[in-house]
Design a protein around this motif. Structure first.
Motif, PDB file in Angstrom:
ATOM      1  N   ASP A  20       0.775  -1.097   0.087  1.00 49.89           N
ATOM      2  CA  ASP A  20       0.080  -0.051  -0.064  1.00 49.89           C
ATOM      3  C   ASP A  20       0.928   1.210   0.160  1.00 49.89           C
ATOM      4  OD1 ASP A  20       0.677  -0.387   2.514  1.00 49.89           O
ATOM      5  OD2 ASP A  20      -1.029   0.420   3.399  1.00 49.89           O
ATOM      6  N   LEU A  21       2.080   1.193   0.240  1.00 53.14           N
ATOM      7  CA  LEU A  21       3.115   2.278   0.340  1.00 53.14           C
ATOM      8  C   LEU A  21       4.175   1.791  -0.233  1.00 53.14           C
ATOM      9  CD1 LEU A  21       2.438   3.642   3.938  1.00 53.14           C
ATOM     10  CD2 LEU A  21       1.583   4.472   1.927  1.00 53.14           C
ATOM     11  N   PRO A  22       5.200   2.927  -0.612  1.00 53.86           N
ATOM     12  CA  PRO A  22       6.356   2.294  -1.340  1.00 53.86           C
ATOM     13  C   PRO A  22       7.102   1.684  -0.086  1.00 53.86           C
ATOM     14  CG  PRO A  22       6.178   4.894  -1.644  1.00 53.86           C
ATOM     15  CD  PRO A  22       4.936   4.025  -0.769  1.00 53.86           C
ATOM     16  N   CYS A  23       7.876   0.488  -0.747  1.00 48.57           N
ATOM     17  CA  CYS A  23       8.610  -0.158   0.012  1.00 48.57           C
ATOM     18  C   CYS A  23       9.881   0.687   0.920  1.00 48.57           C
ATOM     19  CB  CYS A  23       9.451  -1.371  -0.772  1.00 48.57           C
ATOM     20  SG  CYS A  23       8.520  -2.601  -1.562  1.00 48.57           S
ATOM     21  N   GLY A  24       9.982   0.015   2.173  1.00 55.62           N
ATOM     22  CA  GLY A  24      11.071   0.974   2.752  1.00 55.62           C
ATOM     23  C   GLY A  24      10.378   1.210   4.142  1.00 55.62           C
ATOM     24  N   VAL A  25       8.807   1.714   4.090  1.00 53.43           N
ATOM     25  CA  VAL A  25       8.531   2.112   5.208  1.00 53.43           C
ATOM     26  C   VAL A  25       7.808   1.184   6.294  1.00 53.43           C
ATOM     27  CG1 VAL A  25       7.443   3.889   3.602  1.00 53.43           C
ATOM     28  CG2 VAL A  25       5.898   1.860   4.171  1.00 53.43           C
ATOM     29  N   TYR A  26       7.881   0.098   5.973  1.00 47.93           N
ATOM     30  CA  TYR A  26       7.620  -0.908   7.256  1.00 47.93           C
ATOM     31  C   TYR A  26       8.852  -1.313   8.085  1.00 47.93           C
ATOM     32  CZ  TYR A  26       3.876  -1.760   3.882  1.00 47.93           C
ATOM     33  OH  TYR A  26       2.709  -1.806   2.883  1.00 47.93           O
ATOM     34  N   ASP A  27       8.272  -1.323   9.306  1.00 53.09           N
ATOM     35  CA  ASP A  27       9.524  -1.597  10.106  1.00 53.09           C
ATOM     36  C   ASP A  27       8.891  -2.398  11.564  1.00 53.09           C
ATOM     37  OD1 ASP A  27      12.020  -1.623  12.242  1.00 53.09           O
ATOM     38  OD2 ASP A  27      12.517  -0.052  11.163  1.00 53.09           O
ATOM     39  N   PRO A  28       9.006  -3.479  11.902  1.00 56.85           N
ATOM     40  CA  PRO A  28       8.535  -4.198  13.199  1.00 56.85           C
ATOM     41  C   PRO A  28       8.974  -2.846  14.590  1.00 56.85           C
ATOM     42  CG  PRO A  28      10.039  -5.528  12.149  1.00 56.85           C
ATOM     43  CD  PRO A  28      10.107  -4.487  11.528  1.00 56.85           C
ATOM     44  N   ALA A  29       9.972  -2.226  14.434  1.00 62.39           N
ATOM     45  CA  ALA A  29      10.111  -1.346  15.454  1.00 62.39           C
ATOM     46  C   ALA A  29       8.827  -0.829  16.088  1.00 62.39           C
ATOM     47  CB  ALA A  29      11.116  -0.557  15.309  1.00 62.39           C
ATOM     48  N   GLN A  30       8.119  -0.582  15.126  1.00 59.11           N
ATOM     49  CA  GLN A  30       6.830   0.205  15.630  1.00 59.11           C
ATOM     50  C   GLN A  30       5.862  -0.481  16.656  1.00 59.11           C
ATOM     51  OE1 GLN A  30       5.788   0.740  11.529  1.00 59.11           O
ATOM     52  NE2 GLN A  30       5.328   3.109  11.974  1.00 59.11           N
ATOM     53  N   ALA A  31       5.923  -1.761  16.242  1.00 63.38           N
ATOM     54  CA  ALA A  31       5.535  -2.806  17.200  1.00 63.38           C
ATOM     55  C   ALA A  31       5.881  -2.738  18.449  1.00 63.38           C
ATOM     56  CB  ALA A  31       4.923  -4.107  16.834  1.00 63.38           C
ATOM     57  N   ARG A  32       7.489  -2.783  18.366  1.00 64.48           N
ATOM     58  CA  ARG A  32       8.438  -3.097  19.793  1.00 64.48           C
ATOM     59  C   ARG A  32       8.153  -1.911  20.356  1.00 64.48           C
ATOM     60  NH1 ARG A  32      12.582  -0.991  20.576  1.00 64.48           N
ATOM     61  NH2 ARG A  32      13.190  -0.348  18.585  1.00 64.48           N
ATOM     62  N   ILE A  33       8.185  -0.646  19.893  1.00 62.32           N
ATOM     63  CA  ILE A  33       8.144   0.530  21.037  1.00 62.32           C
ATOM     64  C   ILE A  33       6.687   0.583  21.705  1.00 62.32           C
ATOM     65  CG2 ILE A  33       8.139   2.957  20.812  1.00 62.32           C
ATOM     66  CD1 ILE A  33      10.025   2.886  18.415  1.00 62.32           C
ATOM     67  N   GLU A  34       5.627   0.017  21.008  1.00 58.33           N
ATOM     68  CA  GLU A  34       4.533   0.046  21.931  1.00 58.33           C
ATOM     69  C   GLU A  34       4.756  -0.831  23.034  1.00 58.33           C
ATOM     70  OE1 GLU A  34       2.492   2.718  21.644  1.00 58.33           O
ATOM     71  OE2 GLU A  34       3.232   3.488  19.706  1.00 58.33           O
ATOM     72  N   ALA A  35       5.058  -2.081  22.440  1.00 57.87           N
ATOM     73  CA  ALA A  35       5.125  -3.139  23.562  1.00 57.87           C
ATOM     74  C   ALA A  35       6.041  -2.802  24.674  1.00 57.87           C
ATOM     75  CB  ALA A  35       5.515  -4.467  22.791  1.00 57.87           C
ATOM     76  N   GLU A  36       7.195  -1.864  24.501  1.00 58.07           N
ATOM     77  CA  GLU A  36       7.776  -1.692  25.472  1.00 58.07           C
ATOM     78  C   GLU A  36       7.330  -0.751  26.347  1.00 58.07           C
ATOM     79  OE1 GLU A  36      11.493   0.039  23.353  1.00 58.07           O
ATOM     80  OE2 GLU A  36      12.454  -2.116  23.344  1.00 58.07           O
ATOM     81  N   SER A  37       6.384   0.177  25.751  1.00 57.34           N
ATOM     82  CA  SER A  37       5.482   1.082  26.395  1.00 57.34           C
ATOM     83  C   SER A  37       4.514   0.473  27.530  1.00 57.34           C
ATOM     84  CB  SER A  37       4.768   2.076  25.666  1.00 57.34           C
ATOM     85  OG  SER A  37       5.517   3.060  24.832  1.00 57.34           O
ATOM     86  N   ILE A  38       4.176  -0.859  26.868  1.00 58.99           N
ATOM     87  CA  ILE A  38       2.951  -1.593  27.550  1.00 58.99           C
ATOM     88  C   ILE A  38       3.929  -2.377  28.948  1.00 58.99           C
ATOM     89  CG2 ILE A  38       1.868  -3.858  27.500  1.00 58.99           C
ATOM     90  CD1 ILE A  38       1.255  -3.252  24.650  1.00 58.99           C
ATOM     91  N   LYS A  39       5.009  -2.767  28.754  1.00 60.41           N
ATOM     92  CA  LYS A  39       5.846  -3.360  29.822  1.00 60.41           C
ATOM     93  C   LYS A  39       5.947  -2.144  30.959  1.00 60.41           C
ATOM     94  CE  LYS A  39      10.026  -5.722  31.210  1.00 60.41           C
ATOM     95  NZ  LYS A  39      11.036  -6.169  30.963  1.00 60.41           N
TER      96      LYS A  39
END
Length: 134
Positions: free
Chosen positions: A18-37
């Motif tokens: 849906d967007l040009p390649c290179g914009v995806y990164d699992p770091a977004q999920a990791r940062i939110e999960a670190e906030s949860i912890k």
């Protein structure tokens, strides 16, 4: 007919995401999960009822964001060849999103549950970066 001719696109494009390649990164999920912890740890350390209520609300919002970021990776980035090369990838995403959901971090204030979620995200991240090498 003439109006339809004028409104017809002059250039037709296609993309595999849906967007040009290179914009995806699992770091977004990791940062939110670190906030949860972090929220879980602060929740456990507090006796203030109002603070604990706010902490739970924030934790649940962050859990929804984790699920969103994982779903985007699962549905928009990873393609059939990835799932063929990594046959457990669907299961890994399913387990991770459940750990972010009501039966996991969203429904628990246990930092240990957040650690389990972070471990799943790390597994997904490892595969993600392996696929970026190809």
């Amino acid at each position: 007919m003439r109006l339809a001719h004028l409104l017809r696109p002059r250039t037709v494009v296609s993309a595999h995401c849906d967007l040009p390649c290179g914009v995806y990164d699992p770091a977004q999920a990791r940062i939110e999960a670190e906030s949860i912890k972090a929220v879980c740890e602060k929740y456990q350390a507090s006796d203030d009822a109002a603070f604990r209520t706010r902490a739970l609300i924030i934790k649940e919002q962050r859990a929804e964001l984790v699920k969103h970021h994982l779903w985007v990776l699962w549905t928009d980035y990873f393609k059939t060849p990835h799932f063929e090369k990594y046959p457990d990838l669907h299961t890994l995403f399913n387990e991770a999103t459940k750990l972010a959901g009501a039966s996991g971090a969203k429904g628990s204030a246990d930092p240990g549950v957040a650690d389990l979620l972070l471990a799943k995200i790390e597994q997904i991240s490892k595969i993600f970066w392996e696929t970026k090498q190809n």
